[in-house]
Write a protein that holds these residues in place. Structure first.
Motif, PDB file in Angstrom:
ATOM      1  N   VAL A   1       0.573   6.607   1.516  1.00 54.69           N
ATOM      2  CA  VAL A   1      -0.152   4.976   1.147  1.00 54.69           C
ATOM      3  C   VAL A   1      -1.640   5.468  -0.124  1.00 54.69           C
ATOM      4  O   VAL A   1      -2.361   6.846  -0.114  1.00 54.69           O
ATOM      5  CB  VAL A   1      -0.610   5.147   2.753  1.00 54.69           C
TER       6      VAL A   1
ATOM      7  N   SER B   1      -3.874   7.172  -4.664  1.00 51.07           N
ATOM      8  CA  SER B   1      -3.811   7.983  -3.396  1.00 51.07           C
ATOM      9  C   SER B   1      -4.173   8.949  -3.851  1.00 51.07           C
ATOM     10  O   SER B   1      -4.571   9.943  -5.083  1.00 51.07           O
ATOM     11  CB  SER B   1      -2.252   7.652  -3.266  1.00 51.07           C
TER      12      SER B   1
ATOM     13  N   ASN C   1       0.983  -1.162   0.142  1.00 47.07           N
ATOM     14  CA  ASN C   1       0.137  -0.107   0.139  1.00 47.07           C
ATOM     15  C   ASN C   1       0.685   1.217   0.124  1.00 47.07           C
ATOM     16  O   ASN C   1       0.275   2.437  -0.143  1.00 47.07           O
ATOM     17  CB  ASN C   1      -0.942   0.019   1.051  1.00 47.07           C
ATOM     18  N   VAL C   2       1.885   1.078   0.196  1.00 46.31           N
ATOM     19  CA  VAL C   2       2.689   2.433   0.057  1.00 46.31           C
ATOM     20  C   VAL C   2       3.303   2.131  -0.997  1.00 46.31           C
ATOM     21  O   VAL C   2       4.001   1.733  -1.842  1.00 46.31           O
ATOM     22  CB  VAL C   2       4.265   2.150   0.950  1.00 46.31           C
TER      23      VAL C   2
END
Ligand SMILES: C=C(N)C(=O)O
Length: 125
Positions: A123, A66, A25-26
């Motif tokens: 994230v 994001s 998720n980064v």
């Protein structure tokens, strides 16, 4: 697995790097300088460069599911700390009172003789 992404709508990388990479998720976004994708020219002055950088970051983050609100950390590189107040003013407008962690550093010089470069970690939404 690390995902390496080159994005449309932002200037091509000017060296051997990806616009962003992701792991789970980064998202790691490479340092952006204030190049306008349409003209491939660096914007004039630190104020216009800061705006262009924030727009480039928005585009890269949007392609990564994001957005600015999901930035956890930024690093700002300035070629002169005298830009600090002006950059803060412009930068702050992109957030809504919830600011990421941040480091600001003065450096001797930046690619293409830019005045400012900003990188970030975010994230996914
Ligand atoms: C502009 C860059 N991010 C670089 O050259 O690494």
């Amino acid at each position: 697995e690390t995902i390496r992404v080159t994005h449309n709508g932002v200037p091509k990388p000017i060296g051997p790097y990806s616009h962003s990479t992701g792991y789970g998720n980064v998202i790691f976004v490479s340092g952006q300088i204030g190049i306008d994708q349409k003209t491939n020219m660096l914007k004039d002055g630190v104020e216009q460069q800061t705006v262009q950088i924030m727009e480039n970051l928005k585009t890269i983050l949007a392609d990564n599911q994001s957005d600015i609100e999901h930035i956890t950390k930024t690093t700002i590189f300035l070629t002169d700390m005298k830009y600090f107040e002006k950059v803060n003013e412009i930068y702050a407008k992109y957030f809504h009172g919830h600011f990421p962690a941040r480091t600001t550093i003065e450096v001797a010089s930046l690619p293409r003789n830019a005045n400012i470069e900003i990188e970030c970690i975010a994230v996914k939404r």
